[in-house]
Design an enzyme around this catalytic site. Structure first.
Site, PDB file in Angstrom:
ATOM      1  N   HIS A 199       4.349   2.828   3.891  1.00 36.12           N
ATOM      2  CA  HIS A 199       5.198   3.842   3.243  1.00 36.12           C
ATOM      3  C   HIS A 199       5.158   5.209   3.899  1.00 36.12           C
ATOM      4  CE1 HIS A 199       1.308   4.744   1.315  1.00 36.12           C
ATOM      5  NE2 HIS A 199       1.780   5.962   1.182  1.00 36.12           N
TER       6      HIS A 199
HETATM    7  C1  UD1 Z   1       3.808  10.135  -1.979  1.00 34.54           C
HETATM    8  C2  UD1 Z   1       2.814  11.069  -1.279  1.00 34.54           C
HETATM    9  C3  UD1 Z   1       1.983  10.275  -0.298  1.00 34.54           C
HETATM   10  C4  UD1 Z   1       1.317   9.095  -0.974  1.00 34.54           C
HETATM   11  C5  UD1 Z   1       2.351   8.251  -1.715  1.00 34.54           C
HETATM   12  C6  UD1 Z   1       1.631   7.200  -2.517  1.00 34.54           C
HETATM   13  C7  UD1 Z   1       3.570  13.399  -0.894  1.00 34.54           C
HETATM   14  C8  UD1 Z   1       4.052  14.354   0.126  1.00 34.54           C
HETATM   15  N1  UD1 Z   1       3.519  12.108  -0.521  1.00 34.54           N
HETATM   16  O1  UD1 Z   1       4.678   9.623  -0.980  1.00 34.54           O
HETATM   17  O2  UD1 Z   1       0.964  11.102   0.228  1.00 34.54           O
HETATM   18  O3  UD1 Z   1       0.669   8.316  -0.001  1.00 34.54           O
HETATM   19  O4  UD1 Z   1       3.092   9.091  -2.622  1.00 34.54           O
HETATM   20  O5  UD1 Z   1       2.477   6.151  -2.888  1.00 34.54           O
HETATM   21  O6  UD1 Z   1       3.235  13.803  -1.975  1.00 34.54           O
HETATM   22  N2  UD1 Z   1      10.647   6.793  -5.285  1.00 34.54           N
HETATM   23  C9  UD1 Z   1      11.114   5.986  -6.286  1.00 34.54           C
HETATM   24  N3  UD1 Z   1      10.391   5.891  -7.438  1.00 34.54           N
HETATM   25  C10 UD1 Z   1       9.244   6.544  -7.644  1.00 34.54           C
HETATM   26  C11 UD1 Z   1       8.772   7.385  -6.626  1.00 34.54           C
HETATM   27  C12 UD1 Z   1       9.496   7.496  -5.446  1.00 34.54           C
HETATM   28  O7  UD1 Z   1      12.159   5.353  -6.161  1.00 34.54           O
HETATM   29  O8  UD1 Z   1       8.634   6.395  -8.709  1.00 34.54           O
HETATM   30  C13 UD1 Z   1      11.394   6.885  -4.003  1.00 34.54           C
HETATM   31  C14 UD1 Z   1      12.434   7.998  -3.975  1.00 34.54           C
HETATM   32  O9  UD1 Z   1      13.504   7.563  -3.203  1.00 34.54           O
HETATM   33  C15 UD1 Z   1      11.700   9.109  -3.231  1.00 34.54           C
HETATM   34  C16 UD1 Z   1      10.813   8.345  -2.258  1.00 34.54           C
HETATM   35  O10 UD1 Z   1      10.455   7.155  -2.952  1.00 34.54           O
HETATM   36  O11 UD1 Z   1      12.566   9.985  -2.580  1.00 34.54           O
HETATM   37  C17 UD1 Z   1       9.579   9.109  -1.830  1.00 34.54           C
HETATM   38  O12 UD1 Z   1       8.830   9.547  -2.965  1.00 34.54           O
HETATM   39  P1  UD1 Z   1       7.845  10.820  -2.860  1.00 34.54           P
HETATM   40  O13 UD1 Z   1       7.110  10.989  -4.138  1.00 34.54           O
HETATM   41  O14 UD1 Z   1       8.579  12.013  -2.364  1.00 34.54           O
HETATM   42  O15 UD1 Z   1       6.852  10.461  -1.701  1.00 34.54           O
HETATM   43  P2  UD1 Z   1       6.118   9.084  -1.376  1.00 34.54           P
HETATM   44  O16 UD1 Z   1       6.691   8.542  -0.112  1.00 34.54           O
HETATM   45  O17 UD1 Z   1       6.076   8.232  -2.581  1.00 34.54           O
HETATM   46  N1  UDP Z   2      -1.330  -0.357  -4.926  1.00 32.52           N
HETATM   47  C1  UDP Z   2      -0.829  -1.098  -5.993  1.00 32.52           C
HETATM   48  N2  UDP Z   2       0.324  -1.835  -5.811  1.00 32.52           N
HETATM   49  C2  UDP Z   2       0.984  -1.877  -4.624  1.00 32.52           C
HETATM   50  C3  UDP Z   2       0.464  -1.105  -3.547  1.00 32.52           C
HETATM   51  C4  UDP Z   2      -0.684  -0.345  -3.734  1.00 32.52           C
HETATM   52  O1  UDP Z   2      -1.421  -1.116  -7.069  1.00 32.52           O
HETATM   53  O2  UDP Z   2       1.998  -2.567  -4.523  1.00 32.52           O
HETATM   54  C5  UDP Z   2      -2.535   0.479  -5.154  1.00 32.52           C
HETATM   55  C6  UDP Z   2      -3.692   0.225  -4.203  1.00 32.52           C
HETATM   56  O3  UDP Z   2      -4.560  -0.761  -4.715  1.00 32.52           O
HETATM   57  C7  UDP Z   2      -4.370   1.585  -4.154  1.00 32.52           C
HETATM   58  C8  UDP Z   2      -3.211   2.560  -4.318  1.00 32.52           C
HETATM   59  O4  UDP Z   2      -2.166   1.818  -4.919  1.00 32.52           O
HETATM   60  O5  UDP Z   2      -5.272   1.741  -5.241  1.00 32.52           O
HETATM   61  C9  UDP Z   2      -2.780   3.099  -2.975  1.00 32.52           C
HETATM   62  O6  UDP Z   2      -1.617   3.821  -3.119  1.00 32.52           O
HETATM   63  P1  UDP Z   2      -0.608   4.130  -1.928  1.00 32.52           P
HETATM   64  O7  UDP Z   2      -0.820   3.188  -0.811  1.00 32.52           O
HETATM   65  O8  UDP Z   2       0.743   4.204  -2.544  1.00 32.52           O
HETATM   66  O9  UDP Z   2      -0.998   5.638  -1.530  1.00 32.52           O
HETATM   67  P2  UDP Z   2      -2.022   6.279  -0.475  1.00 32.52           P
HETATM   68  O10 UDP Z   2      -3.388   5.768  -0.781  1.00 32.52           O
HETATM   69  O11 UDP Z   2      -1.542   5.936   0.889  1.00 32.52           O
HETATM   70  O12 UDP Z   2      -1.874   7.746  -0.708  1.00 32.52           O
END
Ligand code: UD1
Ligand code: UDP
Length: 340
Positions: A199
């Site tokens: 992601h």
């Molecule tokens: C965010 C964090 C990242 C973390 C990740 C965990 C920041 C800058 N990034 O990235 O560090 O590793 O979360 O998963 O804070 N979206 C949905 N539904 C949701 C959330 C997001 O559809 O519930 C989609 C939207 O299109 C959105 C995109 O995902 O624009 C990105 O979401 P965003 O919260 O901006 O950043 P992540 O890539 O999720």
């Molecule tokens: N995770 C989950 N379902 C998924 C992918 C990840 O429950 O489909 C959990 C995983 O076990 C871990 C956390 O989400 O505890 C990691 O989150 P993510 O990879 O979104 O964020 P990051 O750690 O990179 O910030």
């Protein structure tokens, strides 16, 4: 027992997993805790399923949602500030490095509220990562810096800051969770298989790079299961089994039984190291260096060609990490309460 009121601010999937054990331990000790969810993650599979499975019901939910970095951080800053002005907690606890973490730390410090950063001091030394900016800024405006590993304390010292080692509360959640192995039947996954989760913007926001990665994954001599983060937006690729983001109990089940994991997630590098599952990280660097030196993680870089090396690399025996014990939350509460 002191009557300290802690507000824990969460916003994204990994935050929920990190904060839950601390919230439970504080409440067990009779402390007042308010859980504020900014709503940065809002899809049921990215938020509500975690609240259910981790027993972490938010007391306040804001509607920050998605947006540009500026818009998302600003909305969280404004929303969290409003709630903090109303609640006036003694301490604000912020986990990890997402935009909600930065917003909450900034809101709290400007109100003169003590800021505790959980998972302080991690550094990728790569300022093109939005999370790296968040980590540095949050650490520099926090009053108490709680670290997961000694390397984080070293990083903080280099910036003139002092960390307190407590361990890894994400691993507390992992040690405590009951994995839901029924997901393997539901998805029809037979062992052996590989698990992929991607992601990071540097990879998934680059369509050509992502397609190359998928091509390489599909060519591996293993079944590949890929729960898709909403940012990643792929649903179909011959030879790869895609599914919705999994619930925490389901994901841990799939992760535990995987022959190997391919990821760019921060948390997954740590979880696989603790589980002893070989992990291959598609990034040029990692702030979780300890998972490479004392875990099962191999940094492959952003060169998709190297995915072909995974079967051979999986042969090399690697023991699981011993650095975390699943008992970090009591230490967090002791340090937060000034007991140690
Ligand atoms: C965010 C964090 C990242 C973390 C990740 C965990 C920041 C800058 N990034 O990235 O560090 O590793 O979360 O998963 O804070 N979206 C949905 N539904 C949701 C959330 C997001 O559809 O519930 C989609 C939207 O299109 C959105 C995109 O995902 O624009 C990105 O979401 P965003 O919260 O901006 O950043 P992540 O890539 O999720
Ligand atoms: N995770 C989950 N379902 C998924 C992918 C990840 O429950 O489909 C959990 C995983 O076990 C871990 C956390 O989400 O505890 C990691 O989150 P993510 O990879 O979104 O964020 P990051 O750690 O990179 O910030």
């Amino acid at each position: 027992v002191s009557s300290v009121h802690t507000a824990a601010v969460v916003g994204a999937r990994p935050n929920f997993v990190k904060v839950a054990p601390v919230v439970h331990e504080l409440r067990r000790r009779g402390e007042q805790v308010t859980v504020i969810h900014t709503g940065q993650h809002y899809s049921p599979q990215m938020a509500d399923v975690f609240f259910d499975e981790l027993g972490l019901r938010p007391d306040v939910t804001l509607a920050v949602g998605s947006g540009s970095h500026g818009a998302q951080t600003a909305s969280a800053l404004e929303g969290v500030e409003r709630v903090l002005m109303d609640l006036r907690p003694d301490t604000v606890l912020v986990p990890g490095d997402v935009n909600s973490t930065l917003a909450a730390a900034l809101a709290a410090v400007k109100l003169g509220i003590r800021v505790v950063h959980l998972e302080a001091g991690l550094r990728s030394f790569d300022r093109t990562m939005p999370e790296e900016i968040n980590r540095v800024l949050v650490d520099h405006c926090s009053d108490l810096l709680l670290t997961t590993c000694g390397g984080a304390n070293v990083n903080l010292l280099a910036e003139g800051l002092m960390g307190r080692w407590v361990g890894n509360t994400m691993i507390d959640s992992l040690a405590a969770v009951e994995p839901d192995y029924t997901v393997l039947d539901r998805l029809g996954i037979g062992e052996p298989y590989l698990l992929a989760t991607l992601h990071r913007p540097a990879l998934v926001d680059n369509p050509l790079l992502l397609e190359w990665v998928l091509t390489m994954l599909a060519a591996l001599p293993y079944r590949v299961v890929f729960p898709v983060h909403p940012r990643t937006r792929v649903t179909r690729w011959s030879g790869i089994l895609f599914c919705e983001p999994l619930s925490y109990r389901e994901f841990v089940a799939v992760e535990t039984r995987a022959a190997g994991v391919i990821t760019d997630s921060g948390g997954v590098q740590e979880e696989t190291s603790w589980l002893g599952v070989p992990c291959f990280t598609l990034r040029e660097n990692t702030e979780r260096a300890v998972t490479v030196t004392d875990g099962t993680n191999t940094l492959l870089g952003l060169d998709p060609g190297r995915i072909a090396e995974i079967p051979a690399l999986m042969e090399a025996p690697k023991t699981g990490s011993q650095v975390w014990d699943g008992k970090a939350a009591p230490r967090v509460c002791d340090v937060m309460g000034g007991l140690v």
